[in-house]
Structures are given as structure tokens and as C-alpha cells.
Design an enzyme around this catalytic site. Structure first.
Site, PDB file in Angstrom:
ATOM      1  N   LYS A 115      -4.591  -0.441  -3.413  1.00 43.17           N
ATOM      2  CA  LYS A 115      -5.412   0.412  -4.271  1.00 43.17           C
ATOM      3  C   LYS A 115      -4.493   1.118  -5.246  1.00 43.17           C
ATOM      4  O   LYS A 115      -3.296   1.253  -4.994  1.00 43.17           O
ATOM      5  CB  LYS A 115      -6.148   1.466  -3.422  1.00 43.17           C
ATOM      6  CG  LYS A 115      -7.388   2.015  -4.059  1.00 43.17           C
ATOM      7  CD  LYS A 115      -8.595   1.117  -3.827  1.00 43.17           C
ATOM      8  CE  LYS A 115      -9.876   1.779  -4.240  1.00 43.17           C
ATOM      9  NZ  LYS A 115     -11.039   1.239  -3.516  1.00 43.17           N
TER      10      LYS A 115
HETATM   11  N1  NAI Z   1     -17.208  -0.258  -7.681  1.00 43.68           N
HETATM   12  C1  NAI Z   1     -17.097  -0.943  -6.547  1.00 43.68           C
HETATM   13  O1  NAI Z   1     -17.289  -2.174  -6.516  1.00 43.68           O
HETATM   14  C2  NAI Z   1     -16.788  -0.240  -5.269  1.00 43.68           C
HETATM   15  C3  NAI Z   1     -16.742   1.127  -5.183  1.00 43.68           C
HETATM   16  N2  NAI Z   1     -16.572   1.723  -3.962  1.00 43.68           N
HETATM   17  C4  NAI Z   1     -16.540   3.166  -3.849  1.00 43.68           C
HETATM   18  O2  NAI Z   1     -17.786   3.717  -4.283  1.00 43.68           O
HETATM   19  C5  NAI Z   1     -17.582   5.013  -4.846  1.00 43.68           C
HETATM   20  C6  NAI Z   1     -18.200   5.052  -6.222  1.00 43.68           C
HETATM   21  O3  NAI Z   1     -17.599   4.053  -7.029  1.00 43.68           O
HETATM   22  P1  NAI Z   1     -18.288   3.527  -8.370  1.00 43.68           P
HETATM   23  O4  NAI Z   1     -19.753   3.605  -8.233  1.00 43.68           O
HETATM   24  O5  NAI Z   1     -17.646   2.238  -8.679  1.00 43.68           O
HETATM   25  O6  NAI Z   1     -17.783   4.601  -9.427  1.00 43.68           O
HETATM   26  P2  NAI Z   1     -18.446   5.000 -10.819  1.00 43.68           P
HETATM   27  O7  NAI Z   1     -17.354   5.535 -11.638  1.00 43.68           O
HETATM   28  O8  NAI Z   1     -19.259   3.883 -11.349  1.00 43.68           O
HETATM   29  O9  NAI Z   1     -19.466   6.183 -10.432  1.00 43.68           O
HETATM   30  C7  NAI Z   1     -19.020   7.344  -9.798  1.00 43.68           C
HETATM   31  C8  NAI Z   1     -20.168   8.313  -9.704  1.00 43.68           C
HETATM   32  O10 NAI Z   1     -19.766   9.418  -8.901  1.00 43.68           O
HETATM   33  C9  NAI Z   1     -20.031  10.634  -9.607  1.00 43.68           C
HETATM   34  N3  NAI Z   1     -19.075  11.658  -9.196  1.00 43.68           N
HETATM   35  C10 NAI Z   1     -17.771  11.777  -9.533  1.00 43.68           C
HETATM   36  N4  NAI Z   1     -17.252  12.887  -9.006  1.00 43.68           N
HETATM   37  C11 NAI Z   1     -18.242  13.480  -8.308  1.00 43.68           C
HETATM   38  C12 NAI Z   1     -18.331  14.657  -7.545  1.00 43.68           C
HETATM   39  N5  NAI Z   1     -17.265  15.453  -7.383  1.00 43.68           N
HETATM   40  N6  NAI Z   1     -19.508  14.973  -6.961  1.00 43.68           N
HETATM   41  C13 NAI Z   1     -20.585  14.169  -7.114  1.00 43.68           C
HETATM   42  N7  NAI Z   1     -20.567  13.023  -7.827  1.00 43.68           N
HETATM   43  C14 NAI Z   1     -19.408  12.696  -8.422  1.00 43.68           C
HETATM   44  C15 NAI Z   1     -19.912  10.267 -11.069  1.00 43.68           C
HETATM   45  O11 NAI Z   1     -20.541  11.208 -11.894  1.00 43.68           O
HETATM   46  C16 NAI Z   1     -20.597   8.900 -11.065  1.00 43.68           C
HETATM   47  O12 NAI Z   1     -21.991   9.068 -11.089  1.00 43.68           O
HETATM   48  C17 NAI Z   1     -16.073   5.252  -4.785  1.00 43.68           C
HETATM   49  O13 NAI Z   1     -15.755   5.959  -3.603  1.00 43.68           O
HETATM   50  C18 NAI Z   1     -15.502   3.846  -4.726  1.00 43.68           C
HETATM   51  O14 NAI Z   1     -14.227   3.819  -4.141  1.00 43.68           O
HETATM   52  C19 NAI Z   1     -16.451   1.003  -2.817  1.00 43.68           C
HETATM   53  C20 NAI Z   1     -16.481  -0.344  -2.847  1.00 43.68           C
HETATM   54  C21 NAI Z   1     -16.543  -1.092  -4.088  1.00 43.68           C
HETATM   55  O1  AKG Z   2     -13.561  -5.691  -5.389  1.00 39.45           O
HETATM   56  C1  AKG Z   2     -12.468  -5.415  -4.943  1.00 39.45           C
HETATM   57  O2  AKG Z   2     -11.518  -6.150  -4.955  1.00 39.45           O
HETATM   58  C2  AKG Z   2     -12.214  -4.067  -4.290  1.00 39.45           C
HETATM   59  C3  AKG Z   2     -13.259  -3.044  -4.545  1.00 39.45           C
HETATM   60  C4  AKG Z   2     -12.783  -1.744  -3.961  1.00 39.45           C
HETATM   61  O3  AKG Z   2     -11.914  -1.102  -4.532  1.00 39.45           O
HETATM   62  C5  AKG Z   2     -13.296  -1.281  -2.699  1.00 39.45           C
HETATM   63  O4  AKG Z   2     -13.914  -2.064  -1.962  1.00 39.45           O
HETATM   64  O5  AKG Z   2     -13.071  -0.102  -2.365  1.00 39.45           O
END
Ligand code: NAI
Ligand code: AKG
Length: 430
Positions: A115
């Protein structure tokens, strides 16, 4: 290296790294993990910290700090996202890299865990600046990433566009012959730049499927169930989209700007359209009321989906949780102390390394297609994703029920035992 001396441990703030280490130590004790393999898994293999200059729109140069932590690659190339956020530091990258190792192992993928990201607040930079920052970061990472070595993907505040910039920059450092065979250096790319159908929704769809599998297992109908979502980004939006399609109702949302609530339900698509026109923020959405952030996790609902940052459900708010199911879209949203409180209350937790593993599985499908020169249709991707996620879910539930342990411990046991088996079979520790 991950901090291990008593002094370092004492100094360690109660952050994500402390949590992932406690989760690991707990399971290593339960399964009596081979002590040599334990020594290997409790440290990270490689840690890269890069400082790099970028010219801003006003002509000034700013220095940025980027990270890439490669925790373990005994099952395959390092894999994991890149996060752009002020909280990104070496400890956060270590913790998130370690979770990736457990996640890819549990999912049965031929990957390890990594990461990274850049410590910055992306709202303070223009799109052109973010492009230059991403390209300079990619140069700084150099050949420490690669399609068979370490494959980044999107995470908080990074997206398909970010991945396309990384791909383009990485390609520009390669010979013409290598360019066509290096497409899989990143996943989560836009479709036109070698991305896969379905990767956009893979994580949120996976969160939804895990909720659905759990509900089926418990004979619960999701229709009319009330859910709350923290984070309305990639993961939160898609999880909510599929739950709403199943007949459930989203009654509250929290993002980085604040919280909103409507007991009669908030339309997921209306809110998405609103955020797109409102610089990504949910605040001011006309068909909901503003809610105090502190009250969010205590709302009366059936399902709670933390899909933002780590350490959101803590000792301070766990007792107030009313949901009977927490589906962890985010990585590390529930800390160890909170989990103890929740489990005592009878709240079920679908652990991050299972619940959000649809994303990395979708990435694996993209990587395979790039590697093999294939292009799969959306329905094919989603079917394969469902099959893989169901297999993981069944394994975790069976382990949890047969050993009378919670689902996180069960998921960790499966993941760590697979790694232990790999080391033992390779004969390193006969
Ligand atoms: N994008 C992916 O494919 C994956 C993401 N994740 C995890 O999912 C979570 C979200 O990731 P994404 O949706 O990709 O990010 P993103 O950037 O698309 O969305 C993040 C969201 O969280 C909100 N946010 C940020 N800080 C905040 C706070 N302090 N309190 C409340 N809301 C807050 C933002 O306003 C936004 O709505 C992270 O923990 C990430 O590691 C896990 C697996 C895969
Ligand atoms: O799609 C990936 O390779 C990893 C996504 C990721 O950062 C996660 O699963 O937390």
C-alpha cells in the site's frame, strides 16, 4: 521495519498499525503460528519513502512525500492501492499493506500485499497539479513497481484517471517493445486505457454481496432494511446502489464534509447526482437534514457500512451503535477495543479483509485480462466476482461457526494459515 521494541511500541500512537498488529498477534497465538514465519510476517519486506518536487500552477515548486510499503510477496507480486490524503504516513502505509497481504491470501489470489500514497489534501490542488504530482511520484517509484513486482490500484482520493497517469508515466520509461506488455502495472484503469469492465463497482458490489450472503445465512430479507453509510465515494456509493436495488433504504450518510439524515430514505442516485454537482460533498442535499457527526454511528438502523477511513468506530462510540450488522467497506474502520464492545453486544461484523475484497479480486481480473490479451464482458466479470466472494464467505462462516470465533478472527486464520503453508511447503522452515 514495523516497530517491535518495547519503547517503540509504547511510543506508537493508537492508530491502524497498532490495530493490525494486535489482530495479527491474536491469531498467531490462536493457531500457534510457526515462530519463524511469525517473525517474517510481523515485519514489512520493503519500505520506500520518496520526496519529490512538483511545479505548482503559480510557478512555485512544492516538495511532496510519497510512500510505498511492500509487506509480503510469498504468494505473488505485491498488490494494493495508493491513497492521497493528509493522514498518509509510513505507519498508515505499513498497516494498510499488512491488511492487503491478509486480504489477497484470504481471497486465494496469487498476490502479496502493499500500500502507499502521498500525504496531501487533494482538494487544495488543481487537476493539472494532481496530474504532475502523480507523474513525478511514479518517476520517483521507478522500477520499485512493475506488472510482475508490485501493482498499485485506486484507494481514497485516487481513481481511474490517477491510474491512467501512472500507466502512461511508467510506460514512458520503457522501450517500445515493453510498452505493450506492461499494461498490468496498475489496475483500476479507465476501460479505454486497458481497464476492466466492473472494476469500478467491484468493491461496493462485493460489500453488498457479503451483506446479502450474511442475510441469506441468517434468513433475513434485506427488503426495507435501513442502512447508514460513512463515505459516499467509490465504495460507499456502489454498496448503497446495490442495497437500494435490493429494496433496502439508506437513511443517513456521512462524508468528509458532514452528515445528513432522512428517516424516510435518501435516494442513492439523487445523492450521487447532487454530489457530482457539489464538488463531491453531500452537504446541502435538499431531501435530507443535517446531522451532528457525533450522532451518526448511534442512529437507529439495521446495517452500518463504514466506507471511509480507518479507526472510525472506537471505544468512544461503539456502545451507541444500534445496527446489528457492520459491513466494513473501509480498511480498518473498527478498532480492536470497539470490536470487543460490539461483539459483546451481539453485533455481527463482516471484516474488511473479506467484506471489501471485491476490489482486489476485480483488480486481479483486470490484471489477468491485460496479461493474457483478453477482454471480458461485464456480466462475466460480475459472475466470476460473485463466485469468488461466495467461496471466501462460506470459508469464513464455516471457520467462525466450527471454532466458535468471530468472523474477523476466522478470516485472519484462513489468510495466515495459507501463508504459513506456502512457507512450509517451500521448505524454508522444515
Ligand atoms: N477503492 C477501492 O477499490 C477500495 C477501497 N477500499 C477502502 O474503502 C474506503 C473508501 O475508499 P474509496 O471509496 O475508494 O475512496 P473515495 O475517495 O472514493 O471516497 C472516500 C469517501 O470517504 C469520505 N471521507 C473522507 N474522510 C472522511 C471522514 N473523516 N469522515 C467521513 N467520511 C470521510 C469522502 O468524503 C468520500 O465520500 C477506504 O478505507 C479504502 O481503503 C477497500 C478496498 C478497495
Ligand atoms: O485493487 C487493488 O489492487 C487493491 C485495492 C485496495 O487498495 C484494497 O483492497 O484496500
Amino acid at each position: 521495519m514495523i516497530v517491535k521494541t518495547p519503547e517503540q511500541k509504547k511510543a506508537l500512537k493508537q492508530g491502524m498499525l497498532a490495530n493490525v498488529m494486535r489482530q495479527f498477534d491474536n491469531v498467531a497465538d490462536i493457531i500457534d503460528l510457526n515462530p519463524n514465519i511469525r517473525k517474517i510476517l510481523e515485519v514489512t519486506n520493503n519500505e520506500l519513502v520518496v520526496h519529490f518536487p512538483v511545479r505548482m500552477d503559480d510557478g512555485e515548486v512544492e516538495i511532496f512525500t510519497g510512500y510505498r510499503v511492500q509487506h509480503n510477496n510469498s504468494l505473488g507480486p505485491y498488490k494494493g492501492g495508493l491513497r492521497y490524503h493528509p493522514t498518509v504516513d509510513i505507519d498508515a502505509a505499513r498497516a494498510l499493506a499488512m491488511w492487503m497481504t491478509w486480504k489477497t491470501s484470504l481471497a486465494g489470489l496469487p498476490y502479496g500485499g502493499a500500500k502507499g500514497g502521498i500525504q496531501l489534501d487533494p482538494t487544495k490542488y488543481s487537476n493539472d497539479e494532481l496530474q504532475r504530482i502523480t507523474r513525478r511520484f511514479t518517476y520517483a517509484l521507478g522500477d520499485n513497481i512493475g506488472p510482475e513486482l508490485d501493482i498499485p490500484a485506486p484507494d481514497v482520493n485516487t481513481n481511474p484517471q490517477t491510474m491512467a497517469w501512472i500507466l502512461d508515466t511508467y510506460m514512458s520509461t520503457k522501450s517500445p517493445a515493453e510498452r505493450s506488455t506492461n499494461m498490468h502495472v496498475v489496475t483500476g484503469k479507465p476501460i479505454g486505457a486497458g481497464g476492466s469492465q466492473g472494476r469500478d463497482r467491484a468493491t461496493g458490489y462485493g460489500v453488498f454481496l457479503n451483506i446479502k450472503f450474511w442475510a441469506e445465512h441468517k434468513n433475513i430479507d434485506l427488503k426495507d432494511k435501513r442502512f447508514i453509510v460513512q463515505g459516499f465515494g467509490n465504495v460507499g456509493y456502489w454498496a448503497a446502489h446495490f442495497l437500494e436495488k435490493e429494496g433496502a433504504s439508506m437513511i443517513a450518510v456521512q462524508d468528509a464534509y458532514g452528515s445528513i439524515v432522512n428517516e424516510d430514505g435518501i435516494s442513492v442516485e439523487d445523492l450521487l447526482a447532487y454530489t457530482k454537482a457539489n464538488k463531491g460533498s453531500i452537504m446541502g442535499f435538499a431531501k435530507a437534514e443535517t446531522l451532528d457527526n457525533v450522532a451518526f454511528f448511534g442512529l437507529d438502523c439495521d446495517i452500518c457500512i463504514p466506507a471511509a477511513l480507518g479507526n472510525q468506530i472506537t471505544e468512544a462510540n461503539a456502545s451507541s451503535v444500534k445496527a446489528y450488522l457492520i459491513a466494513e467497506g473501509a480498511n480498518g474502520p473498527t478498532d480492536v477495543a470497539a470490536e470487543e464492545i460490539l461483539l459483546k453486544k451481539g453485533v455481527a461484523i463482516l471484516p474488511d479483509i473479506l467484506c471489501n475484497s471485491g476490489g482486489v479480486i476485480g483488480s486481479y481480473f483486470e490484471w489477468l485480462q491485460n496479461r493474457n490479451g483478453e477482454i471480458w464482458q461485464l456480466d462475466e466479470v460480475l459472475q466470476k466476482l460473485e463466485k469468488k466472494l461466495r467461496e471466501s464467505f462460506i470459508k469464513v462462516v464455516e471457520t467462525s461457526e466450527s471454532r466458535k470465533i468471530d468472523m474477523r478472527t476466522a478470516a485472519f486464520i484462513i489468510a495466515i494459515e495459507r501463508l504459513e503453508e506456502a512457507y512450509v511447503q517451500r521448505g524454508i522452515f522444515p
